[in-house]
Design an enzyme around this catalytic site. Sequence first.
Site, PDB file in Angstrom:
ATOM      1  N   GLU A 106     -11.555  -0.400  -9.509  1.00  0.00           N
ATOM      2  CA  GLU A 106     -12.613  -0.355  -8.480  1.00  0.00           C
ATOM      3  C   GLU A 106     -13.761   0.540  -8.903  1.00  0.00           C
ATOM      4  OE1 GLU A 106     -11.367  -0.167  -4.411  1.00  0.00           O
ATOM      5  OE2 GLU A 106     -13.269   0.686  -3.719  1.00  0.00           O
ATOM      6  N   SER A 118     -11.197  -7.828   6.575  1.00  0.00           N
ATOM      7  CA  SER A 118     -10.771  -8.406   7.853  1.00  0.00           C
ATOM      8  C   SER A 118     -12.005  -8.674   8.702  1.00  0.00           C
ATOM      9  CB  SER A 118      -9.829  -7.448   8.588  1.00  0.00           C
ATOM     10  OG  SER A 118      -8.519  -7.569   8.067  1.00  0.00           O
ATOM     11  N   SER A 125       0.838  -1.214   0.000  1.00  0.00           N
ATOM     12  CA  SER A 125       0.000   0.000   0.000  1.00  0.00           C
ATOM     13  C   SER A 125       0.867   1.256   0.000  1.00  0.00           C
ATOM     14  CB  SER A 125      -0.862   0.026   1.275  1.00  0.00           C
ATOM     15  OG  SER A 125      -0.005   0.241   2.386  1.00  0.00           O
ATOM     16  N   ILE A 134      -7.006  -8.830   3.164  1.00  0.00           N
ATOM     17  CA  ILE A 134      -6.960  -8.892   4.641  1.00  0.00           C
ATOM     18  C   ILE A 134      -5.665  -8.244   5.121  1.00  0.00           C
ATOM     19  CG2 ILE A 134      -6.828 -10.442   6.641  1.00  0.00           C
ATOM     20  CD1 ILE A 134      -8.477 -12.466   4.892  1.00  0.00           C
ATOM     21  N   ASP A 135      -5.801  -7.162   5.839  1.00  0.00           N
ATOM     22  CA  ASP A 135      -4.637  -6.481   6.415  1.00  0.00           C
ATOM     23  C   ASP A 135      -4.830  -6.285   7.922  1.00  0.00           C
ATOM     24  OD1 ASP A 135      -2.404  -4.983   6.933  1.00  0.00           O
ATOM     25  OD2 ASP A 135      -2.990  -3.242   5.768  1.00  0.00           O
ATOM     26  N   ASP A 191      -1.283  -1.998  -3.983  1.00  0.00           N
ATOM     27  CA  ASP A 191      -2.615  -1.868  -3.391  1.00  0.00           C
ATOM     28  C   ASP A 191      -3.036  -0.394  -3.427  1.00  0.00           C
ATOM     29  OD1 ASP A 191      -4.845  -2.824  -2.025  1.00  0.00           O
ATOM     30  OD2 ASP A 191      -3.914  -2.649  -0.039  1.00  0.00           O
ATOM     31  N   HIS A 192      -4.202  -0.106  -3.956  1.00  0.00           N
ATOM     32  CA  HIS A 192      -4.744   1.264  -3.990  1.00  0.00           C
ATOM     33  C   HIS A 192      -3.822   2.287  -4.657  1.00  0.00           C
ATOM     34  CE1 HIS A 192      -8.244   0.310  -1.545  1.00  0.00           C
ATOM     35  NE2 HIS A 192      -7.443  -0.401  -0.767  1.00  0.00           N
ATOM     36  N   HIS A 196     -12.308  -5.679  -0.945  1.00  0.00           N
ATOM     37  CA  HIS A 196     -11.372  -5.013  -0.028  1.00  0.00           C
ATOM     38  C   HIS A 196     -12.012  -4.997   1.358  1.00  0.00           C
ATOM     39  CE1 HIS A 196      -8.231  -3.046  -2.608  1.00  0.00           C
ATOM     40  NE2 HIS A 196      -9.016  -3.651  -3.486  1.00  0.00           N
ATOM     41  N   GLY A 197     -11.241  -4.534   2.330  1.00  0.00           N
ATOM     42  CA  GLY A 197     -11.805  -4.313   3.671  1.00  0.00           C
ATOM     43  C   GLY A 197     -12.448  -5.553   4.259  1.00  0.00           C
TER      44      GLY A 197
END
Length: 327
Positions: A145, A228, A56, A269-270, A93-94, A225-226
């Site tokens: 995205e 977790s 990222s 997953i971060d 990432d992003h 994404h997101g």
Amino acid sequence: MVSYKELGFKNTIKMFEIALKEKFAIPGYNINNLEQLQAIINGCGETDSPVIIQISKGARDYANQTMLRYLGQGGVEMANDLGYNIPISLHLDHGDSYDLCKSCIDYGFSSVMFDGSHLDYEENVKITKNVVKYAHKKDVSVEAELGVLAGIEEHVKSEEHKYTDPEKVEEFVKRTQCDSLAIAIGTSHGAYKFKVEKEEDIPELRFDILKEVKKRLGDFPIVLHGSSSVLQNYVKIINKYGGSLKKAFGIPESQLRKATEYGVSKINIDTDGRLVFTAMIRKFLTENPEVFDPRKYLGLARQELTEMIKRKNEEVLNSAGKASLIV
Ligand code: G3H
Ligand code: 13P
Ligand code: ZN
């Protein structure tokens, strides 16, 4: 300029082809340091899972893009040394601009995300298309995205979800020629994904939108994404040993399993890994105040993260045992 192929990375094309066929999700795990990388290689190697290693903007600011590329490269060699025959992709990432995506491609990344989700639709199409044009010349894959996740999305703050409009996905993919598409169906980044008091009150993801998107795109790789789960056992350890995480909740693993069954092909997953690290280090240092060797607590955190990754691959993403179908 270096090609990712010389470094031993793989693009995501074959990974996604097999993921769609076998109904599993490729893990997108983020790295910022050596121990996270080692945990990812060991966790995915031991479970025979393909993996997308994500870098990222925050990671680049913290650890330096060059250092992280070499870490990734070291990961490929470490996997080879240990006899793990797993496909490893190095992914931006992003990415927030054409120039950044280009620089990562030129520097040996095998996959990039251009995140134009916060831009107006035409601008998102335009830049994504340009990134794809450059990337495809070098066989690099591109994730795009549509829709905005609530929370903080790399310096973009959005109070509310702007769910992906299924009516737009077909045209977007056709015009941009992206290789995978991240969609907004109610996930968000970080440890505070829902404004609820207890776990039982977490709402369902918008599986209706996912189904509509799948109906329109067919066998096309969809990314979440997101994702977790904000594992409560680690939140409890953090709070027991001096931390203060209040009402931190994530996406229940049962919902991620469901998303995988509905054909999501990559799950990011971060945060869960960050929680594992913080929990282990807080506990260890509190219980062992005389220890000052970082290898003791970082080693412990690394081991716990390896176990978490193995469990995610086996029980949530269903990616365990699938590497051999790809390489
Ligand atoms: O998508 C967000 C990732 O969790 C990375 O976050 O920029 O703080 O490293 P970061
Ligand atoms: P989490 O914050 O839920 O781990 O999401 C990570 C992510 O989407 C990285 O791109
Ligand atoms: Zn993300």
